[in-house]
Write a protein that holds these residues in place. Structure first.
Motif, PDB file in Angstrom:
ATOM      1  N   ARG A 108      -4.365 -31.907   5.883  1.00 43.68           N
ATOM      2  CA  ARG A 108      -3.165 -32.296   6.626  1.00 43.68           C
ATOM      3  C   ARG A 108      -2.012 -31.333   6.352  1.00 43.68           C
ATOM      4  NH1 ARG A 108       0.026 -37.843   7.751  1.00 43.68           N
ATOM      5  NH2 ARG A 108      -2.044 -38.596   8.255  1.00 43.68           N
ATOM      6  N   SER A 109      -1.925 -30.846   5.136  1.00 43.51           N
ATOM      7  CA  SER A 109      -0.826 -29.940   4.767  1.00 43.51           C
ATOM      8  C   SER A 109      -0.886 -28.621   5.527  1.00 43.51           C
ATOM      9  CB  SER A 109      -0.846 -29.678   3.261  1.00 43.51           C
ATOM     10  OG  SER A 109      -2.088 -29.124   2.865  1.00 43.51           O
ATOM     11  N   ASP A 110      -2.007 -28.348   6.193  1.00 42.14           N
ATOM     12  CA  ASP A 110      -2.117 -27.123   6.989  1.00 42.14           C
ATOM     13  C   ASP A 110      -1.303 -27.208   8.279  1.00 42.14           C
ATOM     14  OD1 ASP A 110      -3.982 -26.221   5.132  1.00 42.14           O
ATOM     15  OD2 ASP A 110      -5.717 -26.844   6.330  1.00 42.14           O
ATOM     16  N   VAL A 111      -0.909 -28.415   8.686  1.00 33.53           N
ATOM     17  CA  VAL A 111      -0.331 -28.646  10.009  1.00 33.53           C
ATOM     18  C   VAL A 111       1.177 -28.843   9.897  1.00 33.53           C
ATOM     19  CG1 VAL A 111      -0.471 -30.036  12.103  1.00 33.53           C
ATOM     20  CG2 VAL A 111      -2.496 -29.772  10.647  1.00 33.53           C
ATOM     21  N   ALA A 112       1.916 -28.147  10.745  1.00 33.38           N
ATOM     22  CA  ALA A 112       3.377 -28.289  10.796  1.00 33.38           C
ATOM     23  C   ALA A 112       3.780 -29.207  11.941  1.00 33.38           C
ATOM     24  CB  ALA A 112       4.020 -26.910  10.973  1.00 33.38           C
ATOM     25  N   ASP A 113       5.033 -29.664  11.897  1.00 33.75           N
ATOM     26  CA  ASP A 113       5.644 -30.459  12.973  1.00 33.75           C
ATOM     27  C   ASP A 113       4.942 -31.792  13.196  1.00 33.75           C
ATOM     28  OD1 ASP A 113       7.504 -28.374  13.505  1.00 33.75           O
ATOM     29  OD2 ASP A 113       6.006 -27.357  14.729  1.00 33.75           O
ATOM     30  N   VAL A 114       4.528 -32.418  12.111  1.00 30.30           N
ATOM     31  CA  VAL A 114       3.882 -33.721  12.176  1.00 30.30           C
ATOM     32  C   VAL A 114       4.950 -34.813  12.143  1.00 30.30           C
ATOM     33  CG1 VAL A 114       2.277 -35.281  10.980  1.00 30.30           C
ATOM     34  CG2 VAL A 114       1.820 -32.821  11.052  1.00 30.30           C
ATOM     35  N   SER A 115       4.751 -35.882  12.902  1.00 35.10           N
ATOM     36  CA  SER A 115       5.703 -36.992  12.898  1.00 35.10           C
ATOM     37  C   SER A 115       5.852 -37.543  11.482  1.00 35.10           C
ATOM     38  CB  SER A 115       5.242 -38.099  13.843  1.00 35.10           C
ATOM     39  OG  SER A 115       5.360 -37.692  15.190  1.00 35.10           O
ATOM     40  N   PRO A 116       7.092 -37.891  11.077  1.00 36.97           N
ATOM     41  CA  PRO A 116       7.338 -38.271   9.677  1.00 36.97           C
ATOM     42  C   PRO A 116       6.506 -39.438   9.178  1.00 36.97           C
ATOM     43  CG  PRO A 116       9.415 -37.903  10.838  1.00 36.97           C
ATOM     44  CD  PRO A 116       8.335 -37.852  11.875  1.00 36.97           C
ATOM     45  N   ALA A 117       6.228 -40.422  10.021  1.00 36.86           N
ATOM     46  CA  ALA A 117       5.550 -41.633   9.567  1.00 36.86           C
ATOM     47  C   ALA A 117       4.116 -41.729  10.095  1.00 36.86           C
ATOM     48  CB  ALA A 117       6.345 -42.867   9.975  1.00 36.86           C
ATOM     49  N   LEU A 118       3.481 -40.589  10.335  1.00 37.01           N
ATOM     50  CA  LEU A 118       2.104 -40.601  10.814  1.00 37.01           C
ATOM     51  C   LEU A 118       1.196 -41.250   9.778  1.00 37.01           C
ATOM     52  CD1 LEU A 118       0.199 -39.501  13.110  1.00 37.01           C
ATOM     53  CD2 LEU A 118      -0.250 -37.585  11.559  1.00 37.01           C
ATOM     54  N   VAL A 119       0.337 -42.168  10.225  1.00 40.13           N
ATOM     55  CA  VAL A 119      -0.537 -42.889   9.296  1.00 40.13           C
ATOM     56  C   VAL A 119      -1.662 -41.991   8.805  1.00 40.13           C
ATOM     57  CG1 VAL A 119      -0.049 -45.133  10.322  1.00 40.13           C
ATOM     58  CG2 VAL A 119      -1.972 -43.768  11.186  1.00 40.13           C
ATOM     59  N   ALA A 120      -2.308 -42.423   7.724  1.00 38.61           N
ATOM     60  CA  ALA A 120      -3.456 -41.702   7.181  1.00 38.61           C
ATOM     61  C   ALA A 120      -4.676 -41.937   8.050  1.00 38.61           C
ATOM     62  CB  ALA A 120      -3.726 -42.166   5.756  1.00 38.61           C
ATOM     63  N   GLY A 121      -5.478 -40.898   8.223  1.00 41.59           N
ATOM     64  CA  GLY A 121      -6.688 -41.006   9.014  1.00 41.59           C
ATOM     65  C   GLY A 121      -7.922 -41.167   8.149  1.00 41.59           C
ATOM     66  N   GLY A 122      -9.073 -41.323   8.811  1.00 36.25           N
ATOM     67  CA  GLY A 122     -10.332 -41.372   8.097  1.00 36.25           C
ATOM     68  C   GLY A 122     -11.053 -42.701   8.222  1.00 36.25           C
ATOM     69  N   GLU A 123     -12.387 -42.649   8.062  1.00 38.32           N
ATOM     70  CA  GLU A 123     -13.203 -43.851   8.197  1.00 38.32           C
ATOM     71  C   GLU A 123     -12.887 -44.887   7.136  1.00 38.32           C
ATOM     72  OE1 GLU A 123     -17.906 -45.158   8.646  1.00 38.32           O
ATOM     73  OE2 GLU A 123     -17.409 -43.207   7.763  1.00 38.32           O
ATOM     74  N   SER A 124     -12.627 -44.473   5.914  1.00 35.54           N
ATOM     75  CA  SER A 124     -12.335 -45.437   4.851  1.00 35.54           C
ATOM     76  C   SER A 124     -11.115 -46.263   5.205  1.00 35.54           C
ATOM     77  CB  SER A 124     -12.111 -44.710   3.520  1.00 35.54           C
ATOM     78  OG  SER A 124     -13.256 -43.988   3.145  1.00 35.54           O
ATOM     79  N   GLU A 125     -10.066 -45.599   5.669  1.00 38.85           N
ATOM     80  CA  GLU A 125      -8.855 -46.302   6.077  1.00 38.85           C
ATOM     81  C   GLU A 125      -9.125 -47.181   7.288  1.00 38.85           C
ATOM     82  OE1 GLU A 125      -4.809 -47.443   5.994  1.00 38.85           O
ATOM     83  OE2 GLU A 125      -6.040 -46.387   4.500  1.00 38.85           O
ATOM     84  N   ALA A 126      -9.921 -46.691   8.220  1.00 39.38           N
ATOM     85  CA  ALA A 126     -10.218 -47.453   9.436  1.00 39.38           C
ATOM     86  C   ALA A 126     -10.946 -48.752   9.108  1.00 39.38           C
ATOM     87  CB  ALA A 126     -11.065 -46.606  10.387  1.00 39.38           C
ATOM     88  N   ARG A 127     -11.940 -48.688   8.256  1.00 42.23           N
ATOM     89  CA  ARG A 127     -12.713 -49.876   7.935  1.00 42.23           C
ATOM     90  C   ARG A 127     -11.872 -50.885   7.156  1.00 42.23           C
ATOM     91  NH1 ARG A 127     -17.785 -49.561   9.244  1.00 42.23           N
ATOM     92  NH2 ARG A 127     -18.451 -51.205   7.799  1.00 42.23           N
ATOM     93  N   LYS A 128     -11.016 -50.364   6.299  1.00 43.80           N
ATOM     94  CA  LYS A 128     -10.120 -51.255   5.561  1.00 43.80           C
ATOM     95  C   LYS A 128      -9.151 -51.957   6.514  1.00 43.80           C
ATOM     96  CE  LYS A 128      -6.803 -49.412   3.123  1.00 43.80           C
ATOM     97  NZ  LYS A 128      -6.099 -48.663   2.044  1.00 43.80           N
ATOM     98  N   ARG A 129      -8.604 -51.203   7.471  1.00 46.57           N
ATOM     99  CA  ARG A 129      -7.661 -51.787   8.422  1.00 46.57           C
ATOM    100  C   ARG A 129      -8.349 -52.818   9.318  1.00 46.57           C
ATOM    101  NH1 ARG A 129      -2.726 -49.071   9.977  1.00 46.57           N
ATOM    102  NH2 ARG A 129      -2.181 -47.505   8.418  1.00 46.57           N
ATOM    103  N   LEU A 130      -9.545 -52.508   9.798  1.00 46.37           N
ATOM    104  CA  LEU A 130     -10.239 -53.454  10.665  1.00 46.37           C
ATOM    105  C   LEU A 130     -10.484 -54.768   9.939  1.00 46.37           C
ATOM    106  CD1 LEU A 130     -11.767 -54.252  13.233  1.00 46.37           C
ATOM    107  CD2 LEU A 130     -13.785 -53.080  12.298  1.00 46.37           C
ATOM    108  N   GLY A 131     -10.986 -54.689   8.720  1.00 48.61           N
ATOM    109  CA  GLY A 131     -11.278 -55.904   7.972  1.00 48.61           C
ATOM    110  C   GLY A 131     -10.042 -56.718   7.659  1.00 48.61           C
ATOM    111  N   SER A 132      -8.993 -56.062   7.188  1.00 48.56           N
ATOM    112  CA  SER A 132      -7.779 -56.796   6.807  1.00 48.56           C
ATOM    113  C   SER A 132      -7.063 -57.348   8.027  1.00 48.56           C
ATOM    114  CB  SER A 132      -6.848 -55.899   5.989  1.00 48.56           C
ATOM    115  OG  SER A 132      -6.419 -54.781   6.757  1.00 48.56           O
ATOM    116  N   TRP A 133      -7.068 -56.590   9.135  1.00 49.89           N
ATOM    117  CA  TRP A 133      -6.379 -57.088  10.325  1.00 49.89           C
ATOM    118  C   TRP A 133      -7.095 -58.301  10.911  1.00 49.89           C
ATOM    119  CZ3 TRP A 133      -7.664 -57.662  15.506  1.00 49.89           C
ATOM    120  CH2 TRP A 133      -6.599 -58.037  16.330  1.00 49.89           C
TER     121      TRP A 133
END
Length: 457
Positions: free
Chosen positions: A185-210
């Motif tokens: 992620r640090s390779d990319v400039a001009d990213v929105s300040p509050a962009l969420v974290a990506g990835g399958e681990s985060e996705a599965r955690k969000r799906l279950g908790s939501w």
């Protein structure tokens, strides 16, 4: 050792992954590869927020594969050329990948199939990886796709769901396969300040908790702007970090009105994918031609700039546009309100709005972004193409206490309750104290102009 290649595109996960499962069933060694293709940038699909989120997804995918004894191979260059080089180096017989629906994906698949077949190898393209129901599986009599959502939803709901696949326990990558560095992620400039974290681990955690914490209330709260009770899974669905089929399976297993409403939204996603698969030109052209045109010239450009900046003078519109800039995401109700305002109150071409959204949305999906814009603009599949969303009425209904507006438009934070939706009604010193613009146009005047352009009596 028999070898297969799994080409990852928009399916960045190890759970419920048919191409990966098929490759493991048919070979002793598997090469999972992602190609960072400059053609994606040239086609306009890359944007800072999506590149940063993609980096998170690739890093998490690499971790998931490494935990099972494998790793992700990353290459940069033309996808077809890189895959051909890889299969020759590893003596792989097969390549497995997920089907796409865009014209870009179709062209890539056709090129890859030809060069592999010419080289004595086979390409297997798997449906139902990105969507729940593959485009083309549900069609009306006499047509190649459904143009209206409700009959599609009925047929889609009757389809037997695919059983989600477990993640593989182990996999083996041939030794000595070269890989570029996994992006960060640090390779990319001009990213929105509050962009969420990506990835399958985060996705599965969000799906279950939501599903556990908010799923039951989704039917009643999905349009609540301030409550923010939506799943926020759209970025993960866009990158395939979570399986849409598994999300439907888990929601239906939970049951209830909230789960049903959530599944209906996933059906909307499939609906747009099947429209674009049948009509790829709809990514840039009107799906249905309507009378009249769009405003052009200096005044229209100034209105478009104010809309982009969140300075239209309509608080709920401006709040949503500022949320987009800050988070790279916008509440779905906000997307409907802002799109209607641009296309039908300001009468600016929907493509301008879609282009701005694609420049910022982390979930900027061609099928859903372009066809949702067309739906709102009245050039798409909406059966009421001339409906106009009143931003004041929408604000009062979906942000009745004004909390969403005050969160994103701090100039109005001192206004109490629903008065925040009509600051132009303040007079004297109270109005002068606000550093907030007057409305670009009165709603009645905007409606009259829209009706004139559309030829509505």
């Amino acid at each position: 050792m028999t070898v297969s290649v799994v080409l990852y595109t928009s399916d960045l996960r190890v759970h419920d992954h048919p191409p990966l499962r098929a490759a493991l069933d048919g070979a002793q060694e598997v090469v999972p590869v992602f190609v960072r293709d400059p053609a994606v940038d040239r086609a306009g699909f890359a944007a800072p927020n999506r590149l940063a989120f993609l980096a998170d997804c690739l890093a998490d995918l690499d971790r998931g594969l490494t935990e099972r004894g494998g790793r992700l191979v990353v290459r940069e260059g033309d996808t077809v050329a890189e895959v051909l080089t890889l299969v020759r180096q590893t003596e792989a017989d097969e390549v497995h990948m997920a089907a796409g629906v865009t014209a870009f994906a179709a062209a890539r698949e056709a090129r890859l199939r030809k060069v592999l077949e010419d080289d004595g190898r086979r390409l297997y393209v798997h449906d139902g990886v990105v969507t729940v129901v593959p485009p083309g599986d549900v069609v009306p009599q006499g047509s190649d796709h459904f143009a209206v959502f409700t009959p599609y939803y009925r047929r889609w709901s009757d389809q037997p769901p695919r059983t989600p696949l477990q993640a593989p326990r182990t996999l083996r990558v041939p030794p000595g396969v070269r890989s570029d560095r996994v992006p960060r992620r640090s390779d990319v400039a001009d990213v929105s300040p509050a962009l969420v974290a990506g990835g399958e681990s985060e996705a599965r955690k969000r799906l279950g908790s939501w599903l556990s914490d908010h799923g039951d209330a989704y039917e009643d709260r999905h349009d609540d702007l301030a409550g923010d009770a939506t799943s926020r899974l759209s970025p993960y669905l866009h990158f395939g970090a979570v399986s849409a089929a598994e999300a439907v399976h888990r929601a239906r297993r939970r049951g209830g009105a909230g789960a049903d409403a959530f599944v209906r939204q996933l059906c909307w996603r499939d609906f747009h994918h099947q429209v674009l698969a049948a009509r790829p030109e709809a990514a840039a052209e009107d799906y249905r031609t309507r009378p009249g045109g769009w405003r052009t010239g200096a005044d229209a450009e100034a209105d478009l700039a104010a809309w982009r900046e969140g300075r239209t003078g309509y608080p709920v519109v401006d709040a949503a546009m500022r949320q987009l800039a800050h988070e790279g995401w916008m509440h779905n109700r906000g997307r409907l309100i802002t799109a209607s305002f641009l296309a039908k109150t300001l009468c600016v071409d929907w493509r301008e709005g879609a282009r701005h959204f694609l420049g910022l949305l982390v979930d900027g999906d061609v099928a859903n972004n372009q066809l949702n814009w067309q739906w709102v603009a009245g050039t798409g599949t909406d059966t009421r193409p001339n409906r106009v969303l009143n931003p004041v009425a929408q604000g009062r209904r979906h942000d009745p206490d004004g909390a969403y507006v005050r969160r994103w438009v701090p100039e109005l934070a001192g206004l109490d309750g629903p008065a925040v939706h009509e600051p132009w009604k303040l007079t004297g010193p109270d109005r002068a104290a606000l550093d907030y613009p007057e409305p670009l146009i009165g709603l009645a005047d905007g409606l009259d102009r829209f009706r004139q352009i559309r030829g509505i009596g």
